[in-house]
Design a protein around this motif. Structure first.
Motif, PDB file in Angstrom:
ATOM      1  N   MET A   1       0.847  -1.206   0.000  1.00 54.98           N
ATOM      2  CA  MET A   1       0.000   0.000   0.000  1.00 54.98           C
ATOM      3  C   MET A   1       0.874   1.245   0.000  1.00 54.98           C
ATOM      4  N   SER A   2       0.595   2.186  -0.861  1.00 52.96           N
ATOM      5  CA  SER A   2       1.361   3.421  -0.915  1.00 52.96           C
ATOM      6  C   SER A   2       0.985   4.337   0.233  1.00 52.96           C
ATOM      7  N   ASP A   3       2.000   5.023   0.804  1.00 48.76           N
ATOM      8  CA  ASP A   3       1.678   6.026   1.804  1.00 48.76           C
ATOM      9  C   ASP A   3       1.939   7.419   1.260  1.00 48.76           C
ATOM     10  N   THR A   4       1.871   7.571  -0.065  1.00 48.87           N
ATOM     11  CA  THR A   4       1.929   8.894  -0.662  1.00 48.87           C
ATOM     12  C   THR A   4       0.686   9.647  -0.224  1.00 48.87           C
ATOM     13  N   VAL A   5       0.906  10.743   0.476  1.00 51.44           N
ATOM     14  CA  VAL A   5      -0.208  11.354   1.173  1.00 51.44           C
ATOM     15  C   VAL A   5      -0.892  12.411   0.336  1.00 51.44           C
ATOM     16  N   ALA A   6      -2.130  12.694   0.712  1.00 52.24           N
ATOM     17  CA  ALA A   6      -2.932  13.650  -0.040  1.00 52.24           C
ATOM     18  C   ALA A   6      -2.364  15.046   0.085  1.00 52.24           C
ATOM     19  N   ARG A   7      -2.602  15.855  -0.944  1.00 46.06           N
ATOM     20  CA  ARG A   7      -2.093  17.217  -0.930  1.00 46.06           C
ATOM     21  C   ARG A   7      -3.009  18.098  -0.093  1.00 46.06           C
ATOM     22  N   THR A   8      -2.842  17.972   1.204  1.00 44.87           N
ATOM     23  CA  THR A   8      -3.605  18.783   2.134  1.00 44.87           C
ATOM     24  C   THR A   8      -2.615  19.576   2.961  1.00 44.87           C
ATOM     25  N   LYS A   9      -3.121  20.377   3.879  1.00 47.02           N
ATOM     26  CA  LYS A   9      -2.255  21.161   4.734  1.00 47.02           C
ATOM     27  C   LYS A   9      -1.309  20.239   5.508  1.00 47.02           C
ATOM     28  N   VAL A  10      -0.035  20.642   5.569  1.00 44.34           N
ATOM     29  CA  VAL A  10       0.963  19.814   6.228  1.00 44.34           C
ATOM     30  C   VAL A  10       0.687  19.742   7.721  1.00 44.34           C
ATOM     31  N   ASP A  11       0.705  18.536   8.268  1.00 43.59           N
ATOM     32  CA  ASP A  11       0.594  18.339   9.699  1.00 43.59           C
ATOM     33  C   ASP A  11       1.972  18.597  10.314  1.00 43.59           C
ATOM     34  N   PHE A  66      14.179   1.897  -8.999  1.00 41.65           N
ATOM     35  CA  PHE A  66      13.137   1.019  -8.465  1.00 41.65           C
ATOM     36  C   PHE A  66      12.494   1.542  -7.185  1.00 41.65           C
ATOM     37  N   SER A  67      12.942   2.699  -6.689  1.00 41.22           N
ATOM     38  CA  SER A  67      12.400   3.192  -5.419  1.00 41.22           C
ATOM     39  C   SER A  67      10.913   3.519  -5.510  1.00 41.22           C
ATOM     40  N   GLY A  68      10.470   4.004  -6.686  1.00 39.99           N
ATOM     41  CA  GLY A  68       9.039   4.268  -6.846  1.00 39.99           C
ATOM     42  C   GLY A  68       8.221   2.998  -6.767  1.00 39.99           C
ATOM     43  N   HIS A  69       8.733   1.925  -7.365  1.00 43.28           N
ATOM     44  CA  HIS A  69       8.044   0.638  -7.287  1.00 43.28           C
ATOM     45  C   HIS A  69       8.004   0.140  -5.841  1.00 43.28           C
ATOM     46  N   ILE A  70       9.118   0.330  -5.130  1.00 39.67           N
ATOM     47  CA  ILE A  70       9.171  -0.090  -3.728  1.00 39.67           C
ATOM     48  C   ILE A  70       8.187   0.712  -2.887  1.00 39.67           C
ATOM     49  N   ALA A  71       8.148   2.029  -3.138  1.00 41.98           N
ATOM     50  CA  ALA A  71       7.232   2.886  -2.385  1.00 41.98           C
ATOM     51  C   ALA A  71       5.786   2.482  -2.616  1.00 41.98           C
ATOM     52  N   ASP A  72       5.449   2.162  -3.865  1.00 44.42           N
ATOM     53  CA  ASP A  72       4.078   1.756  -4.165  1.00 44.42           C
ATOM     54  C   ASP A  72       3.742   0.398  -3.536  1.00 44.42           C
ATOM     55  N   ALA A  73       4.765  -0.425  -3.348  1.00 45.17           N
ATOM     56  CA  ALA A  73       4.524  -1.761  -2.798  1.00 45.17           C
ATOM     57  C   ALA A  73       4.383  -1.758  -1.283  1.00 45.17           C
ATOM     58  N   ALA A 195      -4.017   8.029   9.662  1.00 48.87           N
ATOM     59  CA  ALA A 195      -4.749   9.249   9.314  1.00 48.87           C
ATOM     60  C   ALA A 195      -5.502   9.114   8.005  1.00 48.87           C
ATOM     61  N   GLY A 196      -5.285   8.007   7.292  1.00 52.44           N
ATOM     62  CA  GLY A 196      -5.981   7.781   6.025  1.00 52.44           C
ATOM     63  C   GLY A 196      -5.498   8.661   4.903  1.00 52.44           C
ATOM     64  N   LYS A 197      -4.260   9.145   4.989  1.00 52.59           N
ATOM     65  CA  LYS A 197      -3.728  10.029   3.944  1.00 52.59           C
ATOM     66  C   LYS A 197      -3.064   9.179   2.865  1.00 52.59           C
ATOM     67  N   ILE A 198      -3.893   8.526   2.082  1.00 55.15           N
ATOM     68  CA  ILE A 198      -3.406   7.555   1.111  1.00 55.15           C
ATOM     69  C   ILE A 198      -3.892   7.938  -0.290  1.00 55.15           C
ATOM     70  N   LEU A 199      -3.002   7.769  -1.269  1.00 60.45           N
ATOM     71  CA  LEU A 199      -3.384   7.924  -2.675  1.00 60.45           C
ATOM     72  C   LEU A 199      -3.058   6.628  -3.420  1.00 60.45           C
ATOM     73  N   PRO A 200      -3.655   6.401  -4.596  1.00 59.01           N
ATOM     74  CA  PRO A 200      -3.304   5.211  -5.375  1.00 59.01           C
ATOM     75  C   PRO A 200      -1.821   5.211  -5.744  1.00 59.01           C
ATOM     76  N   HIS A 201      -1.347   4.102  -6.239  1.00 60.28           N
ATOM     77  CA  HIS A 201       0.057   3.954  -6.600  1.00 60.28           C
ATOM     78  C   HIS A 201       0.411   4.919  -7.732  1.00 60.28           C
ATOM     79  N   VAL A 202       1.337   5.826  -7.454  1.00 58.76           N
ATOM     80  CA  VAL A 202       1.665   6.848  -8.459  1.00 58.76           C
ATOM     81  C   VAL A 202       3.161   7.095  -8.584  1.00 58.76           C
ATOM     82  N   ASN A 203       3.999   6.351  -7.896  1.00 62.87           N
ATOM     83  CA  ASN A 203       5.413   6.695  -7.808  1.00 62.87           C
ATOM     84  C   ASN A 203       6.309   5.997  -8.819  1.00 62.87           C
TER      85      ASN A 203
END
Length: 396
Positions: A1-11, A66-73, A195-203
């Motif tokens: 599961m990717s943890d690329t977070v949504a473009r919201t205000k930075v916590d 391959f880091s983007g593939h790893i991040a998405d995995a 926090a549910g800050k998840i986006l689909p695999h995009v890296n």
């Protein structure tokens, strides 16, 4: 599961964890500037030191691709947490391996895996949680934290040798710092996931997406960071040799460089981002060029040595922040992570690849020969900026 977070205000808490973890992981790279000293104590020279440092080039190129593939995995924050283990292993290896040849090259290869993963995915995490208009500022804050760690590495080395401890102690410290930094990124992964800050695999990156990025305006920033990485890698990796040749204390370089880079990124970046980025880059790349001229010509004054290091810290430090933001903002639509991966790849080729050339130059022709090559590289970056300014004026 990717943890690329949504473009919201930075916590604030999440970003603080990201920066503190980045500081600790960066110490492992910072202590590599002590490798020429370490190798020298074991009977080697600058050429061998450059070979050991450049061994990381192979692993970083592979891992960045391959880091983007790893991040998405597994999630980018969790991938960085795992990279902390590789950085810890490299610190432990440099501290304990007694031979100065192939064994240390293997340790350098392990370093490249850890540093490449962190360096590639850290900015992607920042870019994902910030809006484009604030991106350069937050890149500057993260890179300021990383530069603090990088600069702290050789200073730790200077402290331990001042206390009559072996230089290996600095690498052992990096081992412990990497473990703690990795643990903080694991905590960040848990926070982002809960926090549910998840986006689909995009890296992940492919040849097709790479070609699209290379065909875009982002290529200018990608080229500039490779050149800048070579300048930084050459000056930092062999600063102990330069200082010894001229009777300076190498700690002055890292104190001046680190202080100026951090302070400028924390306090001047907000001002710089409000200005035209091309004219800001013209000033900053010119500062870098001027600093190399000082290293070449002013070789008798410790104060000028410190000033040249500070000038490099401002010029290189802020140039990096500006072009990092441009690489993200000028990327083709939907390919911002891929642009940042190529940005990191270019940086690593410069910062790890050039020491191989520099080490041989120093052994065959002296430290001044390396500085002349770095001067030419600085001219290249100024020329790229001038080309962009002229092209924009012609195109309206």
């Amino acid at each position: 599961m990717s943890d690329t977070v949504a473009r919201t205000k930075v916590d604030g808490g999440e970003f603080a964890v990201l920066c503190v973890g980045g500081f600790l992981l960066s110490i492992a790279y910072g202590v590599t500037f002590l490798i020429p000293m370490l190798v020298g104590q074991r009977g080697g020279n600058e050429a061998l030191a450059g070979l050991i440092i450049s061994a990381a080039t192979i692993s970083t190129v592979i891992i960045v691709i391959f880091s983007g593939h790893i991040a998405d995995a597994i999630g980018s924050a969790r991938a960085v947490a795992i990279s902390g283990l590789f950085l810890a292993a490299s610190g432990l290896g440099f501290a304990t391996v007694s031979a100065a040849g192939l064994s240390l090259m293997t340790v350098g290869f392990v370093l490249g895996i850890g540093w490449g993963t962190f360096y590639a995915l850290g900015p992607i995490l920042v870019a994902a949680i910030t809006e484009s208009e604030h991106r350069i500022r937050f890149f500057a804050l993260l890179s300021g934290s990383m530069m603090s760690g990088i600069g702290a590495g050789p200073i730790i080395g200077r402290i331990v040798t001042g206390w009559s401890l072996p230089i290996e102690t600095a690498f052992a410290f990096a081992f412990l710092a990497s473990l703690v930094g990795g643990a903080l990124y694991l905590l960040l992964h848990v926070r982002l996931t809960s926090a549910g800050k998840i986006l689909p695999h995009v890296n992940k990156i492919s040849f097709a997406t790479a070609r699209r990025v290379i065909a875009s305006r982002a290529i200018y920033s990608i080229a500039m960071v490779g050149v800048g990485g070579a300048i930084f890698g050459g000056l930092s990796s062999f600063q102990t040799s330069y200082a010894k040749a001229h009777g300076f204390d190498y700690a002055l370089f890292f104190i001046g460089f680190m202080s100026a880079a951090i302070l400028s990124r924390l306090f001047a970046a907000g001002y710089v981002v409000k200005k035209d980025p091309f004219y800001a880059l013209l000033v900053l790349t010119s500062l870098t060029l001027a600093s190399i001229l000082l290293f070449l010509l002013a070789t008798s004054s410790q104060l000028v040595y410190l000033g040249a290091a500070a000038m490099l810290g401002v010029g290189y430090g802020l140039t990096y922040s500006v072009i990092n933001g441009l690489a993200a903002n000028e990327a083709p639509t939907g390919l911002m992570p891929q642009s940042l991966l190529l940005f990191s790849l270019s940086y690593f080729i410069g910062v790890f690849g050039f020491p191989l050339i520099a080490g041989n130059l120093i052994v065959s022709s002296g430290i001044q020969a390396m500085l002349h090559v770095l001067l030419l590289l600085a001219v290249v970056n100024v020329a790229i900026v001038l080309f962009r300014i002229v092209s924009r004026a012609r195109n309206g």
